[in-house]
Design a protein around this motif. Structure first.
Motif, PDB file in Angstrom:
ATOM      1  N   GLN A 118       0.827  -1.209   0.000  1.00 43.72           N
ATOM      2  CA  GLN A 118       0.000   0.000   0.000  1.00 43.72           C
ATOM      3  C   GLN A 118       0.859   1.256   0.000  1.00 43.72           C
ATOM      4  O   GLN A 118       0.457   2.298  -0.529  1.00 43.72           O
ATOM      5  CB  GLN A 118      -0.938  -0.018   1.213  1.00 43.72           C
ATOM      6  CG  GLN A 118      -1.814   1.213   1.355  1.00 43.72           C
ATOM      7  CD  GLN A 118      -2.824   1.367   0.234  1.00 43.72           C
ATOM      8  OE1 GLN A 118      -2.959   0.497  -0.619  1.00 43.72           O
ATOM      9  NE2 GLN A 118      -3.537   2.490   0.223  1.00 43.72           N
ATOM     10  N   ILE A 119       2.045   1.171   0.591  1.00 38.75           N
ATOM     11  CA  ILE A 119       2.968   2.313   0.593  1.00 38.75           C
ATOM     12  C   ILE A 119       3.250   2.766  -0.833  1.00 38.75           C
ATOM     13  O   ILE A 119       3.292   3.955  -1.138  1.00 38.75           O
ATOM     14  CB  ILE A 119       4.292   1.932   1.301  1.00 38.75           C
ATOM     15  CG1 ILE A 119       4.042   1.596   2.775  1.00 38.75           C
ATOM     16  CG2 ILE A 119       5.313   3.055   1.178  1.00 38.75           C
ATOM     17  CD1 ILE A 119       5.243   1.001   3.476  1.00 38.75           C
ATOM     18  N   GLU A 120       3.427   1.791  -1.738  1.00 36.85           N
ATOM     19  CA  GLU A 120       3.729   2.100  -3.141  1.00 36.85           C
ATOM     20  C   GLU A 120       2.479   2.509  -3.910  1.00 36.85           C
ATOM     21  O   GLU A 120       2.482   3.482  -4.656  1.00 36.85           O
ATOM     22  CB  GLU A 120       4.383   0.887  -3.816  1.00 36.85           C
ATOM     23  CG  GLU A 120       5.679   0.437  -3.178  1.00 36.85           C
ATOM     24  CD  GLU A 120       6.784   1.485  -3.286  1.00 36.85           C
ATOM     25  OE1 GLU A 120       6.609   2.483  -4.014  1.00 36.85           O
ATOM     26  OE2 GLU A 120       7.817   1.320  -2.638  1.00 36.85           O
ATOM     27  N   HIS A 121       1.413   1.737  -3.735  1.00 39.44           N
ATOM     28  CA  HIS A 121       0.191   2.028  -4.484  1.00 39.44           C
ATOM     29  C   HIS A 121      -0.367   3.412  -4.125  1.00 39.44           C
ATOM     30  O   HIS A 121      -0.871   4.135  -4.988  1.00 39.44           O
ATOM     31  CB  HIS A 121      -0.868   0.967  -4.196  1.00 39.44           C
ATOM     32  CG  HIS A 121      -0.548  -0.365  -4.810  1.00 39.44           C
ATOM     33  ND1 HIS A 121      -0.146  -0.502  -6.117  1.00 39.44           N
ATOM     34  CD2 HIS A 121      -0.583  -1.631  -4.291  1.00 39.44           C
ATOM     35  CE1 HIS A 121       0.055  -1.786  -6.388  1.00 39.44           C
ATOM     36  NE2 HIS A 121      -0.195  -2.482  -5.286  1.00 39.44           N
ATOM     37  N   LYS A 122      -0.279   3.767  -2.862  1.00 40.01           N
ATOM     38  CA  LYS A 122      -0.848   5.031  -2.398  1.00 40.01           C
ATOM     39  C   LYS A 122      -0.125   6.230  -2.986  1.00 40.01           C
ATOM     40  O   LYS A 122      -0.734   7.255  -3.299  1.00 40.01           O
ATOM     41  CB  LYS A 122      -0.790   5.072  -0.863  1.00 40.01           C
ATOM     42  CG  LYS A 122      -1.524   6.248  -0.252  1.00 40.01           C
ATOM     43  CD  LYS A 122      -1.492   6.149   1.270  1.00 40.01           C
ATOM     44  CE  LYS A 122      -2.248   7.314   1.904  1.00 40.01           C
ATOM     45  NZ  LYS A 122      -2.230   7.237   3.389  1.00 40.01           N
ATOM     46  N   SER A 123       1.188   6.113  -3.136  1.00 41.35           N
ATOM     47  CA  SER A 123       1.994   7.232  -3.634  1.00 41.35           C
ATOM     48  C   SER A 123       2.373   7.097  -5.101  1.00 41.35           C
ATOM     49  O   SER A 123       3.221   7.839  -5.598  1.00 41.35           O
ATOM     50  CB  SER A 123       3.273   7.344  -2.794  1.00 41.35           C
ATOM     51  OG  SER A 123       4.057   6.161  -2.943  1.00 41.35           O
ATOM     52  N   LEU A 124       1.762   6.125  -5.777  1.00 39.84           N
ATOM     53  CA  LEU A 124       2.090   5.824  -7.182  1.00 39.84           C
ATOM     54  C   LEU A 124       3.564   5.447  -7.323  1.00 39.84           C
ATOM     55  O   LEU A 124       4.180   5.664  -8.361  1.00 39.84           O
ATOM     56  CB  LEU A 124       1.768   7.025  -8.080  1.00 39.84           C
ATOM     57  CG  LEU A 124       0.292   7.474  -8.094  1.00 39.84           C
ATOM     58  CD1 LEU A 124       0.122   8.667  -9.015  1.00 39.84           C
ATOM     59  CD2 LEU A 124      -0.612   6.337  -8.550  1.00 39.84           C
ATOM     60  N   GLY A 125       4.128   4.880  -6.246  1.00 37.29           N
ATOM     61  CA  GLY A 125       5.539   4.506  -6.259  1.00 37.29           C
ATOM     62  C   GLY A 125       5.859   3.403  -7.249  1.00 37.29           C
ATOM     63  O   GLY A 125       6.954   3.365  -7.811  1.00 37.29           O
ATOM     64  N   ILE A 126       4.902   2.478  -7.451  1.00 37.04           N
ATOM     65  CA  ILE A 126       5.134   1.383  -8.389  1.00 37.04           C
ATOM     66  C   ILE A 126       5.344   1.936  -9.799  1.00 37.04           C
ATOM     67  O   ILE A 126       6.243   1.507 -10.529  1.00 37.04           O
ATOM     68  CB  ILE A 126       3.939   0.404  -8.386  1.00 37.04           C
ATOM     69  CG1 ILE A 126       3.882  -0.342  -7.057  1.00 37.04           C
ATOM     70  CG2 ILE A 126       4.059  -0.600  -9.526  1.00 37.04           C
ATOM     71  CD1 ILE A 126       5.022  -1.277  -6.810  1.00 37.04           C
ATOM     72  N   LYS A 127       4.510   2.881 -10.187  1.00 34.31           N
ATOM     73  CA  LYS A 127       4.631   3.490 -11.508  1.00 34.31           C
ATOM     74  C   LYS A 127       5.998   4.148 -11.661  1.00 34.31           C
ATOM     75  O   LYS A 127       6.647   4.029 -12.702  1.00 34.31           O
ATOM     76  CB  LYS A 127       3.524   4.531 -11.699  1.00 34.31           C
ATOM     77  CG  LYS A 127       3.527   5.198 -13.063  1.00 34.31           C
ATOM     78  CD  LYS A 127       2.376   6.171 -13.184  1.00 34.31           C
ATOM     79  CE  LYS A 127       2.387   6.841 -14.563  1.00 34.31           C
ATOM     80  NZ  LYS A 127       1.273   7.802 -14.714  1.00 34.31           N
ATOM     81  N   HIS A 128       6.448   4.836 -10.620  1.00 31.84           N
ATOM     82  CA  HIS A 128       7.758   5.490 -10.665  1.00 31.84           C
ATOM     83  C   HIS A 128       8.889   4.460 -10.747  1.00 31.84           C
ATOM     84  O   HIS A 128       9.817   4.606 -11.555  1.00 31.84           O
ATOM     85  CB  HIS A 128       7.942   6.357  -9.426  1.00 31.84           C
ATOM     86  CG  HIS A 128       9.317   6.931  -9.278  1.00 31.84           C
ATOM     87  ND1 HIS A 128       9.818   7.888 -10.134  1.00 31.84           N
ATOM     88  CD2 HIS A 128      10.316   6.648  -8.385  1.00 31.84           C
ATOM     89  CE1 HIS A 128      11.060   8.186  -9.777  1.00 31.84           C
ATOM     90  NE2 HIS A 128      11.375   7.449  -8.716  1.00 31.84           N
TER      91      HIS A 128
END
Length: 258
Positions: free
Chosen positions: A85-95
């Motif tokens: 959720q840390i990544e999904h919430k901040s769009l970190g996966i896309k980055h």
């Protein structure tokens, strides 16, 4: 060597991101919760055994049998969902997937963090049990904790077997948490399956249901079916883990992150 550097770099980044998050504190709180509850219970109503009987056996066995099989599946579901959720919430996966680094290093770096969080909770749990018993022995000498020593190897083996039994859940939940952006979907599916696993654990067919493995790893004991001299639950759990992790990686590799 270059591939290894990518992995180590990803692992370091994940550790930095994990600090001061709810997932980080959850690993500590979860490891301490049940030993504290047992400490309080023993303080209120001490279980004093016959003279010459090692109290560690009862104290540690009761805790492991009544907490680990039911608690660990829930914890895995929650920790995997929170870390992703840390990544999904901040769009970190896309980055991350837009960077010139291989997707596998991101995927397996995050998987390693999830496994490390679970192992850390096991370590906190084991140490908390030992410390709480020592403190109880100081407070109430009649409990005789200070007169005996626990069989460390026995309980380390038992906890290790429950950890291996939960790897199948780790594989499934990590894939679900990586695949779905919505935290509620992966969490809800995981909690539902974990509850079903506990309910059906008495059925003979539960030996094939990964979410029942943590219960079976403790409840079956000497009745555990063996495959080539290895616990059937351990074999099935490891098999489930390997298959779901590989399928999850293939799924993520072809997935367009938007």
């Amino acid at each position: 060597m270059k591939a290894f550097k990518f992995y180590i770099s990803s692992l370091k980044n994940e550790l930095i991101k994990l600090r001061r998050t709810l997932a980080f504190w959850l690993t500590i709180i979860s490891g301490l919760l049940f030993p504290i509850l047992f400490f309080i219970a023993y303080s209120i109503k001490p279980l004093i055994l016959d003279k010459g009987v090692n109290p560690w056996e009862k104290f540690m066995t009761l805790q492991i049998e009544n907490s680990i099989p039911f608690f660990i599946p829930m914890f895995i579901v929650l920790i995997a969902s929170l870390i992703m959720q840390i990544e999904h919430k901040s769009l970190g996966i896309k980055h991350l997937f837009s960077l010139p680094i291989p997707k596998w290093s991101v995927y397996f770096g995050k998987l390693s963090i999830v496994i490390l969080a679970i192992i850390s909770t096991y370590v906190y749990y084991f140490l908390a049990i030992l410390i709480s018993a020592e403190v109880l022995g100081l407070i109430n000498p009649d409990l005789t904790f200070l007169e005996f020593r626990p069989d460390f190897l026995k309980y380390i083996k038992l906890l290790t077997s429950t950890f291996i039994a939960c790897l199948g859940i780790v594989g499934i939940q990590f894939w679900l948490s990586f695949r779905f952006k919505n935290f509620i979907i992966s969490l809800g599916m995981g909690m539902f399956l974990a509850i079903v696993g506990i309910i059906v654990s008495q059925a003979e067919q539960s030996i094939y249901f990964p979410y029942s493995f943590s219960v079976l790893s403790v409840s079956l004991g000497d009745k555990m079916p063996m495959i080539f001299g290895i616990s059937a639950v351990a074999v099935y759990s490891l098999g489930c883990f390997i298959v779901t992790i590989l399928l999850g990686y293939l799924d993520i590799r072809r997935m367009n992150i938007e």
